[in-house]
Scaffold this motif. Structure first.
Motif, PDB file in Angstrom:
ATOM      1  N   PHE A 159      50.307  28.068  10.092  1.00  0.00           N
ATOM      2  CA  PHE A 159      49.469  29.252   9.964  1.00  0.00           C
ATOM      3  C   PHE A 159      48.963  29.748  11.321  1.00  0.00           C
ATOM      4  O   PHE A 159      48.918  30.951  11.579  1.00  0.00           O
ATOM      5  CB  PHE A 159      48.295  28.928   9.045  1.00  0.00           C
ATOM      6  CG  PHE A 159      47.356  30.059   8.798  1.00  0.00           C
ATOM      7  CD1 PHE A 159      47.800  31.263   8.279  1.00  0.00           C
ATOM      8  CD2 PHE A 159      46.006  29.927   9.073  1.00  0.00           C
ATOM      9  CE1 PHE A 159      46.933  32.317   8.044  1.00  0.00           C
ATOM     10  CE2 PHE A 159      45.128  30.968   8.841  1.00  0.00           C
ATOM     11  CZ  PHE A 159      45.586  32.165   8.324  1.00  0.00           C
ATOM     12  N   ILE A 160      48.580  28.819  12.217  1.00  0.00           N
ATOM     13  CA  ILE A 160      48.033  29.187  13.526  1.00  0.00           C
ATOM     14  C   ILE A 160      49.139  29.051  14.564  1.00  0.00           C
ATOM     15  O   ILE A 160      49.597  27.950  14.870  1.00  0.00           O
ATOM     16  CB  ILE A 160      46.830  28.298  13.895  1.00  0.00           C
ATOM     17  CG1 ILE A 160      45.754  28.395  12.808  1.00  0.00           C
ATOM     18  CG2 ILE A 160      46.252  28.702  15.251  1.00  0.00           C
ATOM     19  CD1 ILE A 160      44.593  27.444  12.999  1.00  0.00           C
ATOM     20  N   ALA A 161      49.590  30.168  15.089  1.00  0.00           N
ATOM     21  CA  ALA A 161      50.764  30.189  15.964  1.00  0.00           C
ATOM     22  C   ALA A 161      50.529  29.426  17.262  1.00  0.00           C
ATOM     23  O   ALA A 161      51.457  28.815  17.806  1.00  0.00           O
ATOM     24  CB  ALA A 161      51.174  31.630  16.259  1.00  0.00           C
ATOM     25  N   ASN A 162      49.335  29.475  17.807  1.00  0.00           N
ATOM     26  CA  ASN A 162      49.037  28.790  19.075  1.00  0.00           C
ATOM     27  C   ASN A 162      48.068  27.634  18.838  1.00  0.00           C
ATOM     28  O   ASN A 162      47.067  27.477  19.534  1.00  0.00           O
ATOM     29  CB  ASN A 162      48.477  29.764  20.104  1.00  0.00           C
ATOM     30  CG  ASN A 162      47.201  30.465  19.642  1.00  0.00           C
ATOM     31  OD1 ASN A 162      46.920  30.563  18.442  1.00  0.00           O
ATOM     32  ND2 ASN A 162      46.424  30.946  20.590  1.00  0.00           N
ATOM     33  N   LEU A 163      48.380  26.804  17.831  1.00  0.00           N
ATOM     34  CA  LEU A 163      47.485  25.710  17.439  1.00  0.00           C
ATOM     35  C   LEU A 163      47.148  24.765  18.599  1.00  0.00           C
ATOM     36  O   LEU A 163      45.980  24.386  18.742  1.00  0.00           O
ATOM     37  CB  LEU A 163      48.084  24.929  16.273  1.00  0.00           C
ATOM     38  CG  LEU A 163      47.231  23.773  15.737  1.00  0.00           C
ATOM     39  CD1 LEU A 163      45.891  24.278  15.217  1.00  0.00           C
ATOM     40  CD2 LEU A 163      47.983  23.007  14.646  1.00  0.00           C
ATOM     41  N   PRO A 164      48.098  24.320  19.438  1.00  0.00           N
ATOM     42  CA  PRO A 164      47.715  23.400  20.522  1.00  0.00           C
ATOM     43  C   PRO A 164      46.626  23.973  21.431  1.00  0.00           C
ATOM     44  O   PRO A 164      45.680  23.275  21.792  1.00  0.00           O
ATOM     45  CB  PRO A 164      49.029  23.197  21.281  1.00  0.00           C
ATOM     46  CG  PRO A 164      50.099  23.431  20.259  1.00  0.00           C
ATOM     47  CD  PRO A 164      49.558  24.542  19.407  1.00  0.00           C
ATOM     48  N   ALA A 198      44.630  17.129  18.355  1.00  0.00           N
ATOM     49  CA  ALA A 198      45.142  17.598  19.648  1.00  0.00           C
ATOM     50  C   ALA A 198      46.185  16.641  20.202  1.00  0.00           C
ATOM     51  O   ALA A 198      47.142  17.071  20.868  1.00  0.00           O
ATOM     52  CB  ALA A 198      43.986  17.756  20.633  1.00  0.00           C
ATOM     53  N   ALA A 199      46.036  15.353  19.915  1.00  0.00           N
ATOM     54  CA  ALA A 199      47.034  14.370  20.372  1.00  0.00           C
ATOM     55  C   ALA A 199      48.358  14.563  19.642  1.00  0.00           C
ATOM     56  O   ALA A 199      49.427  14.283  20.201  1.00  0.00           O
ATOM     57  CB  ALA A 199      46.513  12.957  20.151  1.00  0.00           C
ATOM     58  N   ARG A 200      48.295  15.044  18.391  1.00  0.00           N
ATOM     59  CA  ARG A 200      49.530  15.298  17.635  1.00  0.00           C
ATOM     60  C   ARG A 200      50.202  16.593  18.077  1.00  0.00           C
ATOM     61  O   ARG A 200      51.389  16.791  17.839  1.00  0.00           O
ATOM     62  CB  ARG A 200      49.224  15.371  16.134  1.00  0.00           C
ATOM     63  CG  ARG A 200      48.734  14.082  15.512  1.00  0.00           C
ATOM     64  CD  ARG A 200      48.844  14.156  13.992  1.00  0.00           C
ATOM     65  NE  ARG A 200      48.177  15.328  13.447  1.00  0.00           N
ATOM     66  CZ  ARG A 200      46.914  15.351  13.023  1.00  0.00           C
ATOM     67  NH1 ARG A 200      46.178  14.235  13.106  1.00  0.00           N
ATOM     68  NH2 ARG A 200      46.380  16.444  12.527  1.00  0.00           N
ATOM     69  N   HIS A 201      49.421  17.485  18.655  1.00  0.00           N
ATOM     70  CA  HIS A 201      49.935  18.789  19.102  1.00  0.00           C
ATOM     71  C   HIS A 201      49.591  18.955  20.574  1.00  0.00           C
ATOM     72  O   HIS A 201      48.624  19.649  20.922  1.00  0.00           O
ATOM     73  CB  HIS A 201      49.320  19.921  18.278  1.00  0.00           C
ATOM     74  CG  HIS A 201      49.542  19.803  16.800  1.00  0.00           C
ATOM     75  ND1 HIS A 201      50.702  20.210  16.185  1.00  0.00           N
ATOM     76  CD2 HIS A 201      48.748  19.296  15.817  1.00  0.00           C
ATOM     77  CE1 HIS A 201      50.617  19.979  14.886  1.00  0.00           C
ATOM     78  NE2 HIS A 201      49.448  19.414  14.637  1.00  0.00           N
ATOM     79  N   PRO A 202      50.351  18.327  21.461  1.00  0.00           N
ATOM     80  CA  PRO A 202      50.007  18.339  22.892  1.00  0.00           C
ATOM     81  C   PRO A 202      49.845  19.750  23.430  1.00  0.00           C
ATOM     82  O   PRO A 202      50.589  20.668  23.082  1.00  0.00           O
ATOM     83  CB  PRO A 202      51.197  17.622  23.551  1.00  0.00           C
ATOM     84  CG  PRO A 202      51.798  16.801  22.451  1.00  0.00           C
ATOM     85  CD  PRO A 202      51.587  17.580  21.192  1.00  0.00           C
ATOM     86  N   HIS A 203      48.841  19.884  24.268  1.00  0.00           N
ATOM     87  CA  HIS A 203      48.533  21.174  24.872  1.00  0.00           C
ATOM     88  C   HIS A 203      49.283  21.320  26.185  1.00  0.00           C
ATOM     89  O   HIS A 203      49.118  20.514  27.093  1.00  0.00           O
ATOM     90  CB  HIS A 203      47.015  21.265  25.114  1.00  0.00           C
ATOM     91  CG  HIS A 203      46.599  22.428  25.943  1.00  0.00           C
ATOM     92  ND1 HIS A 203      46.154  22.297  27.244  1.00  0.00           N
ATOM     93  CD2 HIS A 203      46.579  23.752  25.663  1.00  0.00           C
ATOM     94  CE1 HIS A 203      45.861  23.484  27.720  1.00  0.00           C
ATOM     95  NE2 HIS A 203      46.095  24.379  26.799  1.00  0.00           N
ATOM     96  N   ARG A 204      50.139  22.324  26.258  1.00  0.00           N
ATOM     97  CA  ARG A 204      50.893  22.562  27.486  1.00  0.00           C
ATOM     98  C   ARG A 204      50.014  23.297  28.491  1.00  0.00           C
ATOM     99  O   ARG A 204      49.258  24.205  28.117  1.00  0.00           O
ATOM    100  CB  ARG A 204      52.150  23.388  27.196  1.00  0.00           C
ATOM    101  CG  ARG A 204      53.179  22.671  26.343  1.00  0.00           C
ATOM    102  CD  ARG A 204      54.489  23.440  26.322  1.00  0.00           C
ATOM    103  NE  ARG A 204      54.308  24.770  25.769  1.00  0.00           N
ATOM    104  CZ  ARG A 204      54.384  25.051  24.470  1.00  0.00           C
ATOM    105  NH1 ARG A 204      54.613  24.077  23.599  1.00  0.00           N
ATOM    106  NH2 ARG A 204      54.233  26.278  24.036  1.00  0.00           N
ATOM    107  N   ALA A 205      50.123  22.889  29.745  1.00  0.00           N
ATOM    108  CA  ALA A 205      49.348  23.561  30.791  1.00  0.00           C
ATOM    109  C   ALA A 205      49.750  25.040  30.830  1.00  0.00           C
ATOM    110  O   ALA A 205      50.918  25.382  30.719  1.00  0.00           O
ATOM    111  CB  ALA A 205      49.603  22.909  32.140  1.00  0.00           C
ATOM    112  N   ARG A 206      48.779  25.892  30.968  1.00  0.00           N
ATOM    113  CA  ARG A 206      49.055  27.325  31.021  1.00  0.00           C
ATOM    114  C   ARG A 206      48.233  27.953  32.131  1.00  0.00           C
ATOM    115  O   ARG A 206      47.248  27.391  32.603  1.00  0.00           O
ATOM    116  CB  ARG A 206      48.709  28.004  29.682  1.00  0.00           C
ATOM    117  CG  ARG A 206      47.234  27.922  29.337  1.00  0.00           C
ATOM    118  CD  ARG A 206      46.935  28.586  27.994  1.00  0.00           C
ATOM    119  NE  ARG A 206      45.530  28.452  27.631  1.00  0.00           N
ATOM    120  CZ  ARG A 206      44.571  29.272  28.015  1.00  0.00           C
ATOM    121  NH1 ARG A 206      44.863  30.307  28.788  1.00  0.00           N
ATOM    122  NH2 ARG A 206      43.322  29.085  27.646  1.00  0.00           N
TER     123      ARG A 206
END
Length: 260
Positions: A159-164, A198-206
Motif C-alpha cells: 500500500f505504501i510505495a516508499n515504505l522504507p 525498518a530492519a525488514r525493509h532496509p532504508h537506502r541512503a538518499r
C-alpha cells in the motif's frame, strides 16, 4: 520534606523521576540547578530516601518541561492527586477545541485528515482519510494506530510505495516524541515495532531533501502527500494537549487532480 528510612528501593516516585530525567538526558546536577533545589536533595528524592511535597513535584516537572500527562503521572507516583484534568473527548469542557478541530478538518476537505491521541491511535478520520486507510483496516484487530498499521500490517509494503523511507522517518518522529514525553512505555513499544519493521525493509541512503512525501498506491495510481501536524497549546486539559491533527496535503499536481 518527608523522609523515609534508608532503603535500596527508590519507590514509585523515585523511579518515575529518574526515568523522566533520563529521558531528557539531564544530569541530577543540571536538574537541581534548573529546579532551584540542592543536588543532594534531588539525589535523596530519586533514591527514595526523601519524599517530595506536591509543590516540589510540580517544580521538578516544570524544570523537565514534561507534558501534562507526565506531570500527573509524577504527582500520582508521589501519592498526590492529578493537577490537570483529562476530559472525555465528547465533554462540554473541551467543546471549543473540538469545534476548532472540526473547522480545520472541514476546511481541509477533500484532502485527508486524521485526529489522533498522543499515541497515534486514530480517533477520527475525514472521509478521504478513511477511504485511504480502508485497505489497511481489513483484518486489523484493535483500534487503528498510524504507526502500528505502517509497521505491522502485512499489506503495508503493498500500500505504501516508499515504505522504507516512511519507516525511517517514523523512527525519527517517534524518538522526538519520546524525548518530549518524559518516558512513555507506549511510545517505547511503538519505537520497538517500527525499528523491527525498518530492519525488514532496509532504508537506502538518499539525497536529503527538505520534504519527504508519503506515497500511497491507490486504485487510480500513486498519491503523494506532505504531512502537517497541528496541536493545541492553550489548554491545561490533558486530552486537548495530547491531541494531534494530521493534515495531508498533495505533494504533486497528479495527487491534487485526483481530489478535484
Amino acid at each position: 520534606m518527608a523522609t523515609r528510612p534508608d532503603t535500596s528501593d527508590p519507590g514509585p516516585f523515585g523511579t518515575a523521576l529518574k526515568a523522566a530525567r533520563n529521558s531528557r538526558r539531564v544530569s541530577q546536577l543540571i536538574l537541581s540547578l534548573d529546579a532551584g533545589v540542592s543536588a543532594r536533595h534531588l539525589s535523596f528524592l530519586e533514591s527514595g530516601r526523601a519524599m517530595p511535597s506536591r509543590e516540589m513535584v510540580l517544580t521538578l516537572a516544570e524544570a523537565l518541561a514534561l507534558p501534562l500527562s507526565a506531570r500527573n503521572h509524577l504527582l500520582n507516583a508521589a501519592g498526590f492527586a492529578s493537577a490537570y484534568p483529562a476530559s472525555p473527548l465528547s465533554s462540554e469542557a473541551i467543546a471549543p477545541f473540538r469545534a476548532i478541530l472540526k473547522t480545520m478538518m472541514d476546511n481541509h476537505a477533500p484532502f485527508p485528515a486524521l485526529l489522533c491521541d498522543r499515541h497515534w491511535n486514530v480517533l477520527e478520520a475525514s472521509p478521504s482519510a478513511a477511504a485511504m486507510l480502508s485497505p489497511l483496516l481489513e483484518g486489523w484487530h484493535g483500534p487503528p494506530n498510524v504507526f502500528r498499521l505502517t509497521a505491522c500490517h502485512p499489506k503495508a509494503a503493498e500500500f505504501i510505495a516508499n515504505l522504507p523511507e516512511v519507516l525511517h522517518e517514523s523512527l525519527e518522529r517517534l524518538a522526538l516524541e519520546q524525548s518530549l514525553a518524559g518516558d512513555d512505555p507506549v511510545l517505547a513499544d511503538l519505537i520497538a515495532v517500527t525499528r523491527t519493521a525498518a530492519a525488514r525493509h532496509p532504508h537506502r541512503a538518499r539525497t536529503r531533501s527538505p520534504v519527504l512525501p508519503v506515497s500511497y498506491r491507490g486504485p487510480g495510481g500513486l498519491l503523494s502527500f506532505l504531512s502537517v501536524i497541528a496541536q493545541c497549546g492553550t489548554s491545561e486539559d490533558v486530552t486537548v494537549r495530547d491531541l494531534r491533527l494530521e493534515l495531508l496535503f498533495p505533494a504533486d499536481d497528479a495527487t491534487r487532480a485526483a481530489f478535484s
